[in-house]
Motif scaffolding. Structure first.
Motif, PDB file in Angstrom:
ATOM      1  N   GLU A 137      18.940 -11.648 -12.227  1.00  0.00           N
ATOM      2  CA  GLU A 137      18.511 -12.943 -11.729  1.00  0.00           C
ATOM      3  C   GLU A 137      17.228 -13.383 -12.410  1.00  0.00           C
ATOM      4  N   SER A 138      16.969 -14.687 -12.342  1.00  0.00           N
ATOM      5  CA  SER A 138      15.716 -15.272 -12.784  1.00  0.00           C
ATOM      6  C   SER A 138      15.366 -16.367 -11.791  1.00  0.00           C
ATOM      7  N   ALA A 139      14.293 -17.109 -12.072  1.00  0.00           N
ATOM      8  CA  ALA A 139      13.884 -18.155 -11.143  1.00  0.00           C
ATOM      9  C   ALA A 139      14.940 -19.256 -11.033  1.00  0.00           C
ATOM     10  N   THR A 140      15.747 -19.428 -12.057  1.00  0.00           N
ATOM     11  CA  THR A 140      16.714 -20.532 -12.039  1.00  0.00           C
ATOM     12  C   THR A 140      18.144 -20.087 -12.341  1.00  0.00           C
ATOM     13  N   GLY A 141      18.440 -18.792 -12.195  1.00  0.00           N
ATOM     14  CA  GLY A 141      19.798 -18.364 -12.499  1.00  0.00           C
ATOM     15  C   GLY A 141      20.145 -16.996 -11.974  1.00  0.00           C
ATOM     16  N   LEU A 142      21.445 -16.746 -11.881  1.00  0.00           N
ATOM     17  CA  LEU A 142      21.968 -15.457 -11.438  1.00  0.00           C
ATOM     18  C   LEU A 142      23.157 -15.085 -12.325  1.00  0.00           C
ATOM     19  N   GLY A 168      23.701 -24.839  -6.701  1.00  0.00           N
ATOM     20  CA  GLY A 168      23.759 -24.469  -8.106  1.00  0.00           C
ATOM     21  C   GLY A 168      25.047 -24.922  -8.769  1.00  0.00           C
ATOM     22  N   ASN A 169      25.199 -24.449  -9.984  1.00  0.00           N
ATOM     23  CA  ASN A 169      26.315 -24.862 -10.843  1.00  0.00           C
ATOM     24  C   ASN A 169      26.859 -23.620 -11.530  1.00  0.00           C
ATOM     25  N   VAL A 170      28.184 -23.478 -11.572  1.00  0.00           N
ATOM     26  CA  VAL A 170      28.794 -22.388 -12.327  1.00  0.00           C
ATOM     27  C   VAL A 170      28.705 -22.736 -13.809  1.00  0.00           C
ATOM     28  N   ARG A 171      27.820 -22.051 -14.552  1.00  0.00           N
ATOM     29  CA  ARG A 171      27.676 -22.314 -15.979  1.00  0.00           C
ATOM     30  C   ARG A 171      28.853 -21.730 -16.750  1.00  0.00           C
ATOM     31  N   TRP A 172      29.306 -20.556 -16.345  1.00  0.00           N
ATOM     32  CA  TRP A 172      30.456 -19.939 -16.984  1.00  0.00           C
ATOM     33  C   TRP A 172      31.098 -18.949 -16.032  1.00  0.00           C
ATOM     34  N   ALA A 173      32.374 -18.744 -16.223  1.00  0.00           N
ATOM     35  CA  ALA A 173      33.129 -17.725 -15.485  1.00  0.00           C
ATOM     36  C   ALA A 173      34.036 -17.038 -16.478  1.00  0.00           C
ATOM     37  N   ALA A 209      33.257 -12.193 -13.751  1.00  0.00           N
ATOM     38  CA  ALA A 209      31.811 -12.372 -13.822  1.00  0.00           C
ATOM     39  C   ALA A 209      31.505 -13.852 -13.953  1.00  0.00           C
ATOM     40  N   ALA A 210      30.342 -14.259 -13.457  1.00  0.00           N
ATOM     41  CA  ALA A 210      29.957 -15.665 -13.518  1.00  0.00           C
ATOM     42  C   ALA A 210      28.460 -15.773 -13.751  1.00  0.00           C
ATOM     43  N   GLY A 211      28.084 -16.797 -14.483  1.00  0.00           N
ATOM     44  CA  GLY A 211      26.680 -17.139 -14.671  1.00  0.00           C
ATOM     45  C   GLY A 211      26.367 -18.386 -13.865  1.00  0.00           C
ATOM     46  N   ILE A 212      25.331 -18.325 -13.042  1.00  0.00           N
ATOM     47  CA  ILE A 212      25.015 -19.402 -12.115  1.00  0.00           C
ATOM     48  C   ILE A 212      23.666 -20.019 -12.473  1.00  0.00           C
ATOM     49  N   GLN A 213      23.639 -21.322 -12.619  1.00  0.00           N
ATOM     50  CA  GLN A 213      22.385 -22.059 -12.748  1.00  0.00           C
ATOM     51  C   GLN A 213      21.994 -22.541 -11.362  1.00  0.00           C
ATOM     52  N   LEU A 214      20.774 -22.228 -10.941  1.00  0.00           N
ATOM     53  CA  LEU A 214      20.291 -22.617  -9.618  1.00  0.00           C
ATOM     54  C   LEU A 214      19.480 -23.897  -9.697  1.00  0.00           C
ATOM     55  N   PHE A 215      19.630 -24.757  -8.687  1.00  0.00           N
ATOM     56  CA  PHE A 215      18.820 -25.961  -8.564  1.00  0.00           C
ATOM     57  C   PHE A 215      17.727 -25.670  -7.533  1.00  0.00           C
ATOM     58  N   LEU A 236      17.416 -32.897  -3.215  1.00  0.00           N
ATOM     59  CA  LEU A 236      16.647 -31.699  -3.551  1.00  0.00           C
ATOM     60  C   LEU A 236      15.188 -32.088  -3.744  1.00  0.00           C
ATOM     61  N   PRO A 237      14.271 -31.326  -3.124  1.00  0.00           N
ATOM     62  CA  PRO A 237      12.848 -31.674  -3.238  1.00  0.00           C
ATOM     63  C   PRO A 237      12.270 -31.281  -4.588  1.00  0.00           C
TER      64      PRO A 237
END
Length: 560
Positions: free
Chosen positions: A423-428, A459-464, A473-479, A505-506
């Protein structure tokens, strides 16, 4: 060098053993029926691969088959491209058949290539190839044949790779090992950059084995599995067209001030090209400076208002997506890749996962079905027409349209458990067993909550991607920010649109993320006004630009 091809014999025999008989057989193939045609092609390619034939006759047969096979493959991909994972049985069957046909076609060309490269012992060694190179210097006809064979083999690998990506898979190490071996042999023979004709893939434009090899590596570095099907088709076309702009270097360029960042590949490895060279005697650099010039020129011309078709990008390519996609590949092909905005760290544990715009809105609204905050004249007229046609049961409280709404609600009750990998601040990055849980695909809106979180994050599924036979497996971009479910509708000069679900979203000051609104796809237009109902209070916002876009949503900046 060993391509591990099975021995050949004379029994059983394919339906044809020369190109003329193959043309006669093609008349019997129902090319409009992809399933039946693929089955017939696959059977004959398997028989042909194990049947003893001279290399020249085998090549003539394969080149006769290649055009019709490519047409049928193009129809077959429609059954699985851009579909969420895991595939339905008929989608998986279409993918398996498509990949098997490419595999067998590639092996057929590879057998021809091997027979011309091998020595009397049937073994391909560096000494044998160097001896062949000396022979080819005095036999231009034979050199031309081997150059064509190398290009055909590598180009089928490229087609195979594109359909792997359409099927949400990545080429495995064996794929890259064989690809590097074929190209390494072509380089040692001195025919890698030799111009050849390939009417099926390039029309009248010349190409080469190096161009096809470059195409495969350009595809890989573009991360095509993150792209929607339409954009993947564009990038695949551009990689095919511009692979010829790459030059092969055995040493890094000395003056890098005015050059693009080259791609580096190890010909003895089982990995694709990368940006960071490592110690290896078989390392090569793919020079992309000419490619960069072409990309930069096209981006500038698009900004000046030129149409994509005028720049040979394709008749189906549109703006502004063309410019955005060219910027993306420019960064990945010529500028050393895209650095991560935030450091990614290993993680563990499970996380809850909700997939789909309406399902996310339902759960984040406290499991409440979406209802329009008010009914305008259009809605009242539609309800009155429904009542006169179907009676009162068609719009009872909580209904979204009869049985379909009930079915949706049943799906929305399901929340998947996924395993957290990093994970990171904006993704999993997360994974789960392939066939356990809802289907997901790139561009889908999701909500996720890890064990350390108190609330769901949008968030958004960037790839699956399918990993092996049993894992997804999936890469997730978090908002960033806690999402707030709202109702939105567009405001036009001639009236107002229908109320639809959305999210506010704030601002996330620490991540330099402005406040944003998530709306259904197709809503955005510059300076378009939308009404947002928040806790029974109405706000009017003007959309300014798109921050993220998926198959079912747009996340936009706004101002009051």
């Amino acid at each position: 060098m060993n391509f591990d091809l099975p021995p050949t014999g004379t029994d059983p025999s394919p339906a044809f053993v020369n190109a003329i008989a193959c043309q006669d057989w093609l008349v019997t193939v129902p090319l409009a029926n992809a399933v039946q045609a693929q089955s017939m092609f696959l059977r004959q390619l398997n028989l042909l691969h194990r049947f003893a034939l001279p290399a020249s006759e085998r090549f003539a047969i394969l080149d006769t088959l290649r055009g019709p096979v490519s047409d049928v493959q193009g129809d077959a991909v429609k059954k699985f491209a851009s579909k969420p994972l895991p595939f339905a049985p008929h989608e998986q069957a279409a993918l398996d058949s498509t990949l098997n046909v490419w595999h067998m076609l590639a092996l057929g060309y590879l057998r021809c290539f091997e027979s011309l490269c091998a020595g009397d012992s049937g073994v391909i060694t560096t000494a044998v190839l160097q001896s062949k190179r000396t022979l080819l210097a005095g036999d231009q006809e034979l050199a031309a044949k081997i150059a064509v064979l190398a290009q055909r083999t590598l180009s089928v690998f490229a087609d195979w790779q594109v359909d792997l990506c359409r099927g949400e898979q990545l080429p495995d190490p064996t794929y890259w090992k064989k690809l590097h071996q074929i190209f390494s042999a072509a380089e040692t023979l001195g025919i890698a950059a030799r111009a050849v004709n390939d009417p099926v893939r390039h029309g009248n434009a010349p190409t080469s084995a190096l161009a096809a090899y470059g195409e495969c590596n350009l595809l890989s570095t573009a991360n095509p599995y993150e792209l929607p099907a339409r954009h993947l088709a564009w990038v695949a076309r551009w990689a095919r067209r511009w692979g010829a702009k790459l030059a092969l270097l055995k040493m890094p360029p000395e003056d890098i001030r005015n050059r693009a960042v080259p791609l580096w590949v190890d010909l003895e490895s089982d990995r694709p090209a990368s940006y960071a060279p490592r110690a290896s005697s078989s390392g090569r650099w793919l020079e992309t400076t000419e490619l960069r010039k072409s990309l930069v020129a096209r981006i500038a011309l698009l900004e000046q208002g030129r149409a994509p078709a005028q720049l040979q990008l394709g008749d189906d390519v549109t703006q502004p997506a063309a410019g955005q996609l060219l910027e993306r590949v420019l960064q990945r092909w010529c500028k050393g890749g895209v650095p991560r905005r935030h450091e990614r760290r290993s993680a563990s544990g499970t996380c809850n996962f909700i997939a789909g715009f309406e399902a996310v809105h339902y759960h984040l609204s406290g499991r409440q079905m979406f209802h329009a905050p008010s009914r305008d004249d259009t809605t009242l007229r539609r309800e009155r027409e429904q009542f006169e046609t179907f009676g009162d049961h068609s719009h009872k409280a909580g209904s979204t349209g009869g049985e379909e709404g009930a079915s949706n609600l049943e799906n929305w009750e399901i929340m998947d458990d996924w395993r957290l990998l990093d994970e990171s601040a904006t993704g999993l990055r997360i994974s789960r067993p392939l066939k356990e849980g809802a289907r997901i695909g790139a561009g889908q809106l999701i909500a996720v909550k890890t064990q350390d979180s108190q609330h769901f994050t949008l968030g958004n599924v960037r790839w699956a991607l399918r990993e092996g036979d049993a894992s997804l497996a999936a890469g997730i971009q978090l908002f960033p920010g806690q999402p707030r479910p709202v109702a939105i509708r567009t405001v036009e000069a001639d009236g107002r649109g229908t109320w639809r679900p959305g999210f506010l979203l704030p601002e996330a000051a620490d991540l330099k993320e402005p406040p944003s609104v998530v709306v259904p796809v197709g809503t955005f237009r510059i300076e378009r006004s939308i009404e947002v109902m928040v806790d029974e209070k109405l706000r009017v916002l003007k959309l300014s630009r798109v921050l993220d876009r998926g198959v079912e949503f747009e996340r936009c900046n706004f101002h009051d």
